[in-house]
Design a protein around this motif. Structure first.
Motif, PDB file in Angstrom:
ATOM      1  N   SER B 176      47.418 -14.399  44.659  1.00 40.83           N
ATOM      2  CA  SER B 176      48.293 -13.663  45.748  1.00 40.83           C
ATOM      3  C   SER B 176      47.298 -12.770  46.422  1.00 40.83           C
ATOM      4  N   ALA B 177      46.268 -12.606  46.225  1.00 40.95           N
ATOM      5  CA  ALA B 177      45.255 -11.667  46.586  1.00 40.95           C
ATOM      6  C   ALA B 177      44.454 -12.098  47.838  1.00 40.95           C
ATOM      7  N   GLY B 178      44.754 -11.489  49.110  1.00 37.63           N
ATOM      8  CA  GLY B 178      44.129 -12.222  50.347  1.00 37.63           C
ATOM      9  C   GLY B 178      42.404 -12.171  50.340  1.00 37.63           C
ATOM     10  N   GLN B 179      42.035 -11.026  49.486  1.00 39.03           N
ATOM     11  CA  GLN B 179      40.693 -10.996  49.340  1.00 39.03           C
ATOM     12  C   GLN B 179      39.944 -12.140  48.740  1.00 39.03           C
ATOM     13  N   SER B 180      40.677 -12.693  47.820  1.00 38.06           N
ATOM     14  CA  SER B 180      40.093 -13.743  46.711  1.00 38.06           C
ATOM     15  C   SER B 180      40.197 -15.087  47.495  1.00 38.06           C
ATOM     16  N   ASN B 181      41.106 -15.252  48.558  1.00 38.22           N
ATOM     17  CA  ASN B 181      41.041 -16.666  49.081  1.00 38.22           C
ATOM     18  C   ASN B 181      41.197 -16.665  50.684  1.00 38.22           C
ATOM     19  N   ASN B 182      40.365 -15.752  51.015  1.00 37.62           N
ATOM     20  CA  ASN B 182      39.894 -15.533  52.575  1.00 37.62           C
ATOM     21  C   ASN B 182      41.516 -15.642  53.293  1.00 37.62           C
ATOM     22  N   PHE B 183      42.253 -14.909  52.816  1.00 37.64           N
ATOM     23  CA  PHE B 183      43.530 -14.463  53.436  1.00 37.64           C
ATOM     24  C   PHE B 183      44.252 -15.746  53.849  1.00 37.64           C
ATOM     25  N   ARG B 184      44.050 -17.006  53.005  1.00 39.26           N
ATOM     26  CA  ARG B 184      45.184 -18.130  53.176  1.00 39.26           C
ATOM     27  C   ARG B 184      45.460 -18.483  51.866  1.00 39.26           C
ATOM     28  N   TYR B 185      46.765 -17.962  51.768  1.00 37.11           N
ATOM     29  CA  TYR B 185      47.135 -18.115  50.322  1.00 37.11           C
ATOM     30  C   TYR B 185      47.924 -19.778  50.381  1.00 37.11           C
ATOM     31  N   LYS B 186      47.064 -20.227  49.194  1.00 42.01           N
ATOM     32  CA  LYS B 186      47.125 -21.896  49.001  1.00 42.01           C
ATOM     33  C   LYS B 186      47.697 -21.939  47.449  1.00 42.01           C
ATOM     34  N   PRO B 187      47.883 -23.257  47.183  1.00 42.79           N
ATOM     35  CA  PRO B 187      48.279 -23.714  45.856  1.00 42.79           C
ATOM     36  C   PRO B 187      47.089 -23.836  44.995  1.00 42.79           C
ATOM     37  N   ILE B 188      47.481 -24.127  43.495  1.00 42.60           N
ATOM     38  CA  ILE B 188      46.682 -24.451  42.656  1.00 42.60           C
ATOM     39  C   ILE B 188      47.015 -25.752  41.958  1.00 42.60           C
ATOM     40  N   ASP B 189      46.362 -26.602  41.796  1.00 43.20           N
ATOM     41  CA  ASP B 189      46.822 -27.840  40.979  1.00 43.20           C
ATOM     42  C   ASP B 189      46.217 -28.047  39.545  1.00 43.20           C
ATOM     43  N   PHE B 190      47.002 -28.234  38.507  1.00 40.34           N
ATOM     44  CA  PHE B 190      46.416 -28.687  37.330  1.00 40.34           C
ATOM     45  C   PHE B 190      46.906 -29.763  36.679  1.00 40.34           C
ATOM     46  N   ARG B 191      46.077 -30.075  35.541  1.00 39.01           N
ATOM     47  CA  ARG B 191      46.313 -31.489  34.726  1.00 39.01           C
ATOM     48  C   ARG B 191      46.107 -31.311  33.536  1.00 39.01           C
ATOM     49  N   ILE B 192      46.791 -31.829  32.514  1.00 41.41           N
ATOM     50  CA  ILE B 192      46.515 -31.647  30.864  1.00 41.41           C
ATOM     51  C   ILE B 192      46.335 -33.247  30.548  1.00 41.41           C
ATOM     52  N   ASP B 193      45.181 -33.375  29.621  1.00 39.71           N
ATOM     53  CA  ASP B 193      44.954 -34.690  29.224  1.00 39.71           C
ATOM     54  C   ASP B 193      44.649 -34.547  27.733  1.00 39.71           C
ATOM     55  N   ASN B 194      44.950 -35.659  27.030  1.00 34.78           N
ATOM     56  CA  ASN B 194      44.404 -35.571  25.576  1.00 34.78           C
ATOM     57  C   ASN B 194      42.862 -35.950  25.763  1.00 34.78           C
ATOM     58  N   ALA B 195      42.247 -35.302  24.684  1.00 35.30           N
ATOM     59  CA  ALA B 195      40.856 -35.719  24.600  1.00 35.30           C
ATOM     60  C   ALA B 195      40.685 -37.378  24.555  1.00 35.30           C
ATOM     61  N   ALA B 196      39.377 -37.868  25.192  1.00 37.67           N
ATOM     62  CA  ALA B 196      39.423 -39.315  25.371  1.00 37.67           C
ATOM     63  C   ALA B 196      39.129 -39.807  23.718  1.00 37.67           C
TER      64      ALA B 196
END
Lengths: 196, 196
Positions: B176-196
């Motif tokens: 949520s902090a502008g300094q961290s993302n160059n003042f363009r608030y964007k989403p983050i994606d994630f994925r959970i996988d079982n080990a191969a």
């Protein structure tokens, strides 16, 4: 009255709002791991992450404030003859000596000494955070982020003075880790004064 | 299955030992504050101080281990397309926006989002430590210790993959902090996988 923390040991005490805590390195090149808790609610503790963020600096010195996890000022550095301390590392522990030094029968370290000192206040081992490591000299490489624990810059008798910004429980050590004190385990002195 | 964390929000989930957590920056230059707790005993949490000490580096990447406050491995970075993350700062909060940005009516920040996400697991606000700030780019001056929060090095679609070394509760944000993302608030994606 000056109190002495013997080599490889620790102590805890109350520090009232406005009182001054003077930490002295009597022989030079020694480190004191310092942690602090709100005396009224010990779930509030010293936060390296908050303090570094608000100061905009990894290395804190005169004029800088040590904040709690709730973003409230706990201690202010009001005088500093040494000017270099660390706020990035946790207290040395059995695991530190096992993992970093390869010790087979490791000393319980500052972590163990802080645990013993804080137990009478009902503060448990998991509540010991990254400490403010008074006089600890950790060099950081800007590019790689590599850290090196160097001998402290403190000369015999030099001091750093903190003012309590709230009623606190403080725990402090004379550090047990050889890297921190150039492998000469020494005492730490401290004094509590009421504000002038 | 890819999960999306909308801008300025957070989520929490369980990650079993051996599972892989892939954190993706879908648009580039965004940060995700990540905290972790032992699912069996949430008093055990991610420790920046222990992890930095054992790695001997401020900036962790492929092959490095994120340790708990009890010096037990929690997560291992097994793949890292970005190579620069921060482990020195606490999540942005109402107080961050008030103190650093001077906001009059501050957003509750990553701290608020993590609090909301962790509440169902019985983990309270005081238990949120210095986070592992995925993709966050904090430059450190070796001499003064001055820190600068720079735009992340992550390009659209780049990822970092963590393997759980114990059963964990993880909470993550889209920062949520502008300094961290160059003042363009964007989403983050994630994925959970079982080990191969």
């Amino acid at each position: 009255m000056t109190n002495r923390i013997p080599p490889r040991s620790g102590t805890a005490f109350e520090l009232k709002k406005g009182q001054l805590l003077t930490v002295v390195d009597p022989e030079g090149e020694q480190v004191s791991d310092l942690v602090a808790y709100n005396a009224e609610d010990t779930r509030e503790y010293l936060s390296s992450g908050r303090s570094i963020d608000y100061a905009g600096r990894m290395f804190l010195t005169t004029g800088d404030i040590l904040y709690s996890n709730r973003s409230v000022p706990m201690l202010k550095i009001v005088e500093d003859e040494v000017g270099r301390h660390d706020f990035s590392l946790t207290p040395c522990s059995r695991d530190t000596f096992r993992i970093i030094y390869g010790d087979k029968d490791p000393h319980h370290g500052c972590q163990g000494n802080l645990e013993n000192a804080l137990a009478p206040y009902g503060i448990g081992p998991d509540a010991i955070p990254t400490a403010f490591n008074v006089f600890m000299h950790v060099a950081v490489d800007s590019d790689s982020g590599e850290i090196k624990v160097l001998p402290p810059k403190s000369k015999p008798g030099q001091k750093t003075v903190f003012r309590a910004e709230m009623d606190l429980i403080i725990a402090m050590t004379a550090c047990s880790a050889g890297q921190s004190n150039n492998f000469r385990y020494k005492p730490i002195d401290f004094r509590i004064d009421n504000a002038a």
